[in-house]
Each structure stands twice: as C-alpha cells, then as structure tokens.
Motif scaffolding. Structure first.
Motif, PDB file in Angstrom:
ATOM      1  N   PRO A 111       0.818  -1.033  -0.127  1.00 39.97           N
ATOM      2  CA  PRO A 111      -0.131  -0.029  -0.020  1.00 39.97           C
ATOM      3  C   PRO A 111       0.761   1.227   0.077  1.00 39.97           C
ATOM      4  CG  PRO A 111       0.252  -0.804   2.230  1.00 39.97           C
ATOM      5  CD  PRO A 111       0.972  -1.675   1.218  1.00 39.97           C
ATOM      6  N   VAL A 112       2.205   1.322  -0.024  1.00 43.60           N
ATOM      7  CA  VAL A 112       2.822   2.242   0.182  1.00 43.60           C
ATOM      8  C   VAL A 112       3.684   2.673  -0.954  1.00 43.60           C
ATOM      9  CG1 VAL A 112       4.967   3.558   1.419  1.00 43.60           C
ATOM     10  CG2 VAL A 112       2.786   2.373   2.526  1.00 43.60           C
ATOM     11  N   PHE A 113       3.835   3.845  -1.527  1.00 42.10           N
ATOM     12  CA  PHE A 113       4.867   4.199  -2.645  1.00 42.10           C
ATOM     13  C   PHE A 113       5.294   5.863  -2.350  1.00 42.10           C
ATOM     14  CE2 PHE A 113       0.682   5.043  -4.175  1.00 42.10           C
ATOM     15  CZ  PHE A 113       0.517   6.173  -4.763  1.00 42.10           C
ATOM     16  N   SER A 114       5.953   6.356  -3.090  1.00 43.37           N
ATOM     17  CA  SER A 114       6.785   7.581  -2.768  1.00 43.37           C
ATOM     18  C   SER A 114       6.774   8.591  -3.910  1.00 43.37           C
ATOM     19  CB  SER A 114       8.384   7.350  -2.611  1.00 43.37           C
ATOM     20  OG  SER A 114       9.011   8.642  -2.429  1.00 43.37           O
ATOM     21  N   ILE A 115       6.755   9.899  -3.672  1.00 42.68           N
ATOM     22  CA  ILE A 115       6.623  10.899  -4.878  1.00 42.68           C
ATOM     23  C   ILE A 115       7.544  10.669  -5.654  1.00 42.68           C
ATOM     24  CG2 ILE A 115       8.146  12.552  -3.361  1.00 42.68           C
ATOM     25  CD1 ILE A 115       6.321  14.760  -4.323  1.00 42.68           C
ATOM     26  N   LYS A 116       8.906  10.060  -5.454  1.00 37.91           N
ATOM     27  CA  LYS A 116      10.111   9.740  -6.518  1.00 37.91           C
ATOM     28  C   LYS A 116       9.701   9.094  -7.535  1.00 37.91           C
ATOM     29  CE  LYS A 116      12.771   6.235  -4.044  1.00 37.91           C
ATOM     30  NZ  LYS A 116      11.826   6.299  -2.898  1.00 37.91           N
ATOM     31  N   ASP A 117       8.390   7.925  -7.138  1.00 39.49           N
ATOM     32  CA  ASP A 117       8.086   7.060  -8.132  1.00 39.49           C
ATOM     33  C   ASP A 117       6.991   7.680  -9.289  1.00 39.49           C
ATOM     34  OD1 ASP A 117       9.243   4.888  -6.615  1.00 39.49           O
ATOM     35  OD2 ASP A 117       7.530   4.945  -5.139  1.00 39.49           O
ATOM     36  N   THR A 118       6.168   8.376  -8.806  1.00 39.02           N
ATOM     37  CA  THR A 118       5.233   9.122  -9.794  1.00 39.02           C
ATOM     38  C   THR A 118       4.748  10.581  -9.192  1.00 39.02           C
ATOM     39  OG1 THR A 118       3.083   8.888 -10.135  1.00 39.02           O
ATOM     40  CG2 THR A 118       3.381   7.876  -8.201  1.00 39.02           C
ATOM     41  N   PRO A 119       5.617  11.473  -9.372  1.00 44.36           N
ATOM     42  CA  PRO A 119       5.645  12.746  -9.106  1.00 44.36           C
ATOM     43  C   PRO A 119       4.293  13.560  -9.675  1.00 44.36           C
ATOM     44  CG  PRO A 119       7.316  12.633 -10.933  1.00 44.36           C
ATOM     45  CD  PRO A 119       7.028  11.223 -10.538  1.00 44.36           C
ATOM     46  N   ILE A 120       3.625  13.050 -10.841  1.00 42.74           N
ATOM     47  CA  ILE A 120       2.409  13.807 -11.174  1.00 42.74           C
ATOM     48  C   ILE A 120       1.263  13.433 -10.049  1.00 42.74           C
ATOM     49  CG2 ILE A 120       1.434  11.862 -12.558  1.00 42.74           C
ATOM     50  CD1 ILE A 120       0.646  14.073 -14.543  1.00 42.74           C
TER      51      ILE A 120
END
Length: 273
Positions: A111-120
């Motif tokens: 359930p967790v990901f980061s802004i660096k993965d998908t900045p849009i």
C-alpha cells in the motif's frame, strides 16, 4: 492550504466516481482506526511523519510518501507525536475503478509508494482538492484528473508485466473482454481461442474454474442478457434485436431465448412494452 478541509462531490456516477477529498493537518498522536473504508483512498503526506498499518504490517511514513487504502480492508493511521503529519487525500469508487485498480500494483498488501515513483500524482491530488473550492466545479474535471492519476500509477506501477501476459488470470480476463466487445458480431469460441492463441480445452478449463460454465455458454448467456435488455426498451423488430446481439437468425434466437429465459422473445417483450 492551511486549514483542514473536506469536500464532497454530489454528481454520483456508478462507473467512475471521485466521491470526496480534502486536506488534514493532524494533532500529535492523532489516530484513525483500526477501521475499514467503503471506497478506494489515496493519501499524500505533504508534511510530517506518522505510522500506517495495513495487512498487519507497520509502515513508518514521511513527507512525500503515499498511503493506499482498499475498500473494506482494515487500516490504522497514527500521527507522529513530535512531528504529526499533514496530508491531502481523495476517495473514489465505481465499477471502472475496480477494473483499473486491478491493473495497478498497489493493494492493501502493497500500500505504500513515494513521490519519487510518480511525481504527477501529488500534483493532481492537490489540484483536485483546490479545484473543489471552485463554485463552477464540474465532475468532468474531477474524473479527468482522477484518470490522470490512475494512468500515472499504471505507467509506473503496472500489475502485469510482459512476462506475465500468458498467465491464466490474464488469459481469462482477455477472453471475457473479447466476448463482451464482440458479442454483436457472429463470433464463435474458435474466434476467441484464435485471438488468444490458446488451446480450446484450456480456455474451457479456465471458464469452468472461474464461472462453472464453459466459454460457449457464457457467450450465449451474455448475448441473451443484452438481448433481454433491448427487448425491455426497444420497439425494433425481434429479428433486428437478435442480429444486433450476434444471433444469425430469428429461429436460432427464439429457440435459445425460450430455453434460458422461459418465454418466447415476443412474450418477453410484451411484458415491458
């Protein structure tokens, strides 16, 4: 945005519905849950820290991280005692949403990901929350921005990679969509297996495992479902309706319709028109 804010979208849509969203600056150690939610949710942490628990796994979250919540899955969210988090969030539901999320590699187990993965994604979430304050807001814009978010997630976090394209689940899903997209023409199961380049016996096994009927019977029942819907609302001839749903002749249609529905097509049509 500095104050806590929540909006609700009154334009309901059973297929694609951005229901609500907002911004929250929490107090130290503020806790939500353990509880479940009725829709899909994305939280973007714009400041601070906190703890997120999903599937009994604890994640230590910080600025720039995202939390994903699935419907009816229990989660707990706890703001940090010294540096409590602030976040933007959106909630969405609908039949199309369920299909789209099945193609994205995030879930209550992941359930967790980061802004660096998908900045849009954070940009669009903030845009949605800000746009909700526009007195001339439109659900078309809500849905457009939501689709941009889902498209970005799918591009960065696709669930099915190229080496999984022949997995049983993928083949079964492709068969369903091929039938649903082409039932109006006189396709047969041979056309389905040729499209998928699989053995007919193997496809039959997949349908029996998932639906307890074979693909031929599913195609017939799907055509009958669409035909019965048309018979309820259309003044067109029964022959026209039959051909519009992939039946080559009135005689074939009438025989199959009576077998599965228990009425002749004309008797069924008179019940509603």
């Amino acid at each position: 945005m500095k104050k806590n804010f929540v909006f609700s979208n009154e334009q309901y849509n059973s297929y694609l519905y951005l229901t609500s969203g907002g911004y929250e600056a929490t107090t130290p150690s503020h806790q939500y849950g353990p509880l479940g939610r009725s829709g899909y949710m994305l939280h973007y942490i714009s400041n601070g820290k906190g703890t997120f628990i999903s599937n009994n796994i604890t994640y230590h979250m910080k600025k720039g991280d995202f939390m994903y919540i699935e419907p009816q899955k229990t989660v707990t969210m706890i703001a940090d005692r010294n540096d409590p988090w602030s976040f933007y969030w959106i909630r969405f539901t609908g039949d199309l949403i369920k299909q789209y999320m099945s193609r994205i590699n995030i879930s209550y187990r992941n359930p967790v990901f980061s802004i660096k993965d998908t900045p849009i994604v954070p940009q669009k979430i903030v845009e949605i929350v800000n746009y909700s304050q526009d007195p001339h807001r439109s659900d078309f814009i809500y849905n457009a921005k939501l689709l941009e978010i889902l498209d970005s997630l799918h591009n960065i976090l696709p669930k099915v990679s190229s080496n999984q394209s022949s997995s049983p689940d993928v083949i079964y899903t492709k068969a369903l969509y091929y039938i649903r997209n082409n039932y109006e023409s006189t396709i047969s199961i041979n056309d389905v297996v040729n499209y998928l380049t699989v053995d007919r016996t193997y496809l039959y096994k997949l349908f029996k495992q998932n639906m307890n009927i074979g693909p031929k019977e599913y195609l017939t029942k799907y055509r009958l479902k669409k035909a019965s819907e048309l018979l309820k609302v259309s003044n067109e001839s029964i022959t026209f309706i039959a051909q519009s749903c992939g039946f080559p002749s009135y005689q074939r249609f009438a025989r199959v319709f009576h077998k599965y529905i228990g009425y002749s097509p004309s008797e069924y049509q008179k019940k509603f028109l």
